[in-house]
Design a protein around this motif. Structure first.
Motif, short mmCIF file in Angstrom:
data_model
loop_
_atom_site.label_atom_id
_atom_site.label_comp_id
_atom_site.label_asym_id
_atom_site.label_seq_id
_atom_site.Cartn_x
_atom_site.Cartn_y
_atom_site.Cartn_z
N CYS A 245 -2.78 0.23 -18.66
CA CYS A 245 -3.04 1.18 -17.61
C CYS A 245 -1.90 1.84 -17.13
CB CYS A 245 -4.06 0.49 -16.79
SG CYS A 245 -4.58 1.88 -15.44
N ALA A 246 -1.68 2.93 -17.19
CA ALA A 246 -0.47 3.58 -16.59
C ALA A 246 -0.43 3.53 -14.98
CB ALA A 246 -0.26 5.13 -17.12
N LEU A 247 -1.69 3.93 -14.69
CA LEU A 247 -2.01 3.91 -13.18
C LEU A 247 -1.72 2.39 -12.51
CD1 LEU A 247 -2.70 5.30 -10.43
CD2 LEU A 247 -5.17 4.74 -11.01
N SER A 248 -2.21 1.39 -13.21
CA SER A 248 -2.22 0.09 -12.74
C SER A 248 -0.73 -0.33 -12.64
CB SER A 248 -2.75 -0.99 -13.51
OG SER A 248 -3.97 -0.87 -13.49
N SER A 249 0.06 0.19 -13.63
CA SER A 249 1.40 -0.06 -13.76
C SER A 249 2.38 0.40 -12.56
CB SER A 249 2.08 0.22 -15.23
OG SER A 249 3.53 0.11 -15.33
N GLN A 250 1.80 1.76 -12.40
CA GLN A 250 2.59 2.31 -11.27
C GLN A 250 2.18 1.64 -9.86
OE1 GLN A 250 1.00 6.25 -10.42
NE2 GLN A 250 3.05 7.08 -9.37
N VAL A 251 1.06 1.13 -9.92
CA VAL A 251 0.77 0.35 -8.56
C VAL A 251 1.68 -0.75 -8.33
CG1 VAL A 251 -0.89 -1.18 -7.70
CG2 VAL A 251 -1.64 1.03 -8.47
N LEU A 252 1.87 -1.47 -9.66
CA LEU A 252 2.92 -2.76 -9.43
C LEU A 252 4.27 -2.17 -9.01
CD1 LEU A 252 2.10 -5.26 -12.11
CD2 LEU A 252 1.29 -4.99 -9.75
N ASP A 253 4.88 -1.25 -9.42
CA ASP A 253 6.00 -0.57 -9.30
C ASP A 253 6.09 -0.33 -7.75
OD1 ASP A 253 7.19 -0.69 -11.69
OD2 ASP A 253 6.76 1.33 -12.27
N VAL A 254 4.96 0.59 -7.14
CA VAL A 254 5.15 0.76 -5.71
C VAL A 254 5.05 -0.49 -4.90
CG1 VAL A 254 3.82 2.01 -3.91
CG2 VAL A 254 4.05 3.47 -6.20
N PHE A 255 4.27 -1.57 -5.43
CA PHE A 255 4.28 -2.73 -4.58
C PHE A 255 5.38 -3.50 -4.47
CE2 PHE A 255 3.67 -7.39 -4.72
CZ PHE A 255 2.76 -7.72 -3.62
N CYS A 256 5.94 -3.37 -5.80
CA CYS A 256 7.49 -4.09 -5.74
C CYS A 256 8.40 -3.55 -4.92
CB CYS A 256 7.72 -4.34 -7.26
SG CYS A 256 6.69 -5.58 -8.08
N GLY A 257 8.35 -1.98 -5.14
CA GLY A 257 9.39 -1.29 -4.23
C GLY A 257 9.31 -1.61 -2.74
N MET A 258 8.13 -1.54 -2.53
CA MET A 258 7.79 -1.54 -0.98
C MET A 258 8.32 -3.10 -0.39
SD MET A 258 3.83 -0.30 -0.50
CE MET A 258 3.55 1.54 -0.32
N LEU A 259 8.15 -4.13 -1.43
CA LEU A 259 8.24 -5.42 -1.11
C LEU A 259 10.00 -5.66 -1.05
CD1 LEU A 259 7.24 -8.28 -0.71
CD2 LEU A 259 7.66 -8.94 -3.14
N GLY A 260 10.57 -4.68 -1.73
CA GLY A 260 11.98 -4.67 -1.94
C GLY A 260 12.67 -4.29 -0.61
N THR A 261 11.97 -3.02 0.17
CA THR A 261 12.47 -2.78 1.16
C THR A 261 12.18 -3.47 2.40
OG1 THR A 261 11.99 -0.28 0.46
CG2 THR A 261 11.75 -0.77 3.15
N VAL A 262 11.00 -4.19 2.48
CA VAL A 262 10.57 -5.34 3.55
C VAL A 262 11.54 -6.36 3.28
CG1 VAL A 262 9.14 -6.91 4.46
CG2 VAL A 262 8.29 -4.40 3.73
N ALA A 263 11.75 -7.10 2.13
CA ALA A 263 12.90 -8.07 1.89
C ALA A 263 14.13 -7.69 2.42
CB ALA A 263 12.88 -8.57 0.60
N GLY A 264 14.65 -6.43 2.07
CA GLY A 264 16.00 -5.83 2.61
C GLY A 264 15.92 -5.87 4.21
N ASN A 265 14.89 -5.45 4.52
CA ASN A 265 14.76 -5.38 6.25
C ASN A 265 15.30 -6.70 6.97
OD1 ASN A 265 14.42 -2.69 5.94
ND2 ASN A 265 12.28 -2.83 6.41
N LEU A 266 14.37 -7.81 6.21
CA LEU A 266 14.51 -9.05 6.73
C LEU A 266 15.65 -9.67 6.51
CD1 LEU A 266 12.69 -11.51 7.80
CD2 LEU A 266 12.51 -12.18 5.32
N ALA A 267 16.59 -9.24 5.49
CA ALA A 267 17.98 -9.96 5.19
C ALA A 267 18.77 -9.28 6.22
CB ALA A 267 18.34 -9.40 3.81
N VAL A 268 18.94 -7.95 6.34
CA VAL A 268 19.84 -7.50 7.60
C VAL A 268 19.32 -7.82 8.98
CG1 VAL A 268 20.37 -5.69 6.07
CG2 VAL A 268 18.63 -5.12 7.51
N THR A 269 18.08 -8.06 9.15
CA THR A 269 17.66 -8.56 10.61
C THR A 269 18.01 -10.00 10.68
OG1 THR A 269 15.71 -6.93 10.49
CG2 THR A 269 15.53 -8.94 12.11
#
Length: 337
Positions: A245-269
């Motif tokens: 499912c292309a939509l489900s695959s996109q969901v995981l990409d969006v999820f992982c991208g959001m997690l990367g941003t939050v993880a980066g925020n935590l690292a600099v904080t």
């Protein structure tokens, strides 16, 4: 499961006059184990929280199981729970259980019942994870003596950190999963606008959790002008990993991208140059799909601080029950004080 406590704790721990009960309680499952010697975890059982009316009921069910009952009296227990812990009263955020720590201690017949936040306990385990207990995603090298960051998506989003303190560490009791979500691109703005239709406040946890995977799925379907199937987070992940499912695959990409941003925020904080660790129930199941996702590129996407974050390693925790290590160490300290 067998694991090792820190050498200083193992050597200073009082002899076990009875088995110790350890628990890791999330919004979906409660994991129990007995510790009969330092770092020796036995009789591991996973109980569905929904099958038990209260935490005390789940604890009694575990203690009454034949394998556990045969070990005799349990005098001391420590619990890591997916919830803020401030005083005696516990009211779970992602489940209906609420209880008094002291009342449960008396009801179950324990001498000691210690309750700590689950990511506080998981943070305490980080320095003691072996190489086979974690997988690095992306580049970077850990800097000795630097803080460590920790986050993990499951029923909710847990956040913590580990700060050097002399020859030891101090773990943070954090509720950082409830910070306000901040989008990083136009698609995430559209996903956030969709979420505002359902929630007055959209936290990072609203997206970075099992329910969040489902919310992202509904939002992307809306953005694309297509009806959204009512799918569970595990089914969305299954379809994505199977390439169905292309939509489900996109969901995981969006999820992982959001997690990367939050993880980066935590690292600099935190200045977490010792590394950022990813736990929880979702990411470890993604395997290579997570490694090839937008997570790491988004982790480093901090403009002028991109080179700073490129040097910070990120790890997925793959140990099956890592919180037991942390909560065991906390209990050992309590009993030896």
């Amino acid at each position: 499961m067998t694991a090792s406590l820190p050498a200083d704790l193992a050597s200073s721990a009082a002899p076990f006059d009875s088995a110790r009960l350890l628990a890791d309680v999330g919004g979906t499952n409660a994991r129990f184990a007995l510790e009969r010697a330092p770092g020796q975890f036995e009789a591991v059982q996973v109980l569905a929280c929904g099958d038990h009316a209260s935490f005390a009921d789940a604890m009694r069910a575990y203690l009454a199981s034949p394998e556990v009952a045969a070990c005799g009296k349990v005098a001391h227990a420590a619990v890591a729970i997916a919830n803020p812990v401030d005083g005696d009263q516990i009211r779970m955020t992602n489940h209906h259980w609420q209880f008094s720590i002291e009342a449960v201690r008396r009801e179950v017949g324990l001498d000691t019942l210690l309750v700590v936040n689950d990511f506080y306990a998981l943070a305490r385990s980080l320095p003691h994870l072996q190489e086979g207990d974690k997988v690095q995603v992306g580049g970077g090298l850990p800097r000795a003596g630097a803080p460590l960051g920790l986050l993990g998506a499951g029923t909710g989003l847990g956040v913590s950190g580990l700060i050097p303190f002399g020859d030891s560490w101090t773990a943070l009791s954090s509720e950082g999963g409830h910070v306000t979500f901040s989008p990083s691109n136009e698609l995430e703005v559209a996903v956030l606008q969709y979420a505002w239709r359902e929630f007055e406040h959209v936290s990072a946890e609203r997206f970075l959790s099992g329910a969040g995977v489902e919310l992202i799925h509904r939002a992307l379907a809306h953005v694309q002008g297509r009806p959204a199937e009512e799918l569970s987070a595990p089914e969305i992940s299954r379809r994505a990993l199977a390439g169905e499912c292309a939509l489900s695959s996109q969901v995981l990409d969006v999820f992982c991208g959001m997690l990367g941003t939050v993880a980066g925020n935590l690292a600099v904080t935190l200045g977490a140059q010792g590394g950022v660790y990813i736990g929880g129930g979702i990411v470890p199941r993604l395997g290579e799909r997570f490694a090839s996702s937008p997570f790491r590129s988004r982790f480093e996407q901090k403009g002028r601080f991109a080179s700073y974050l490129a040097q910070v390693p990120t790890y997925v925790i793959t140990a099956e029950y890592p919180a037991f290590l942390g909560v065991s160490a906390v209990l050992a300290e309590k009993l030896s004080a």
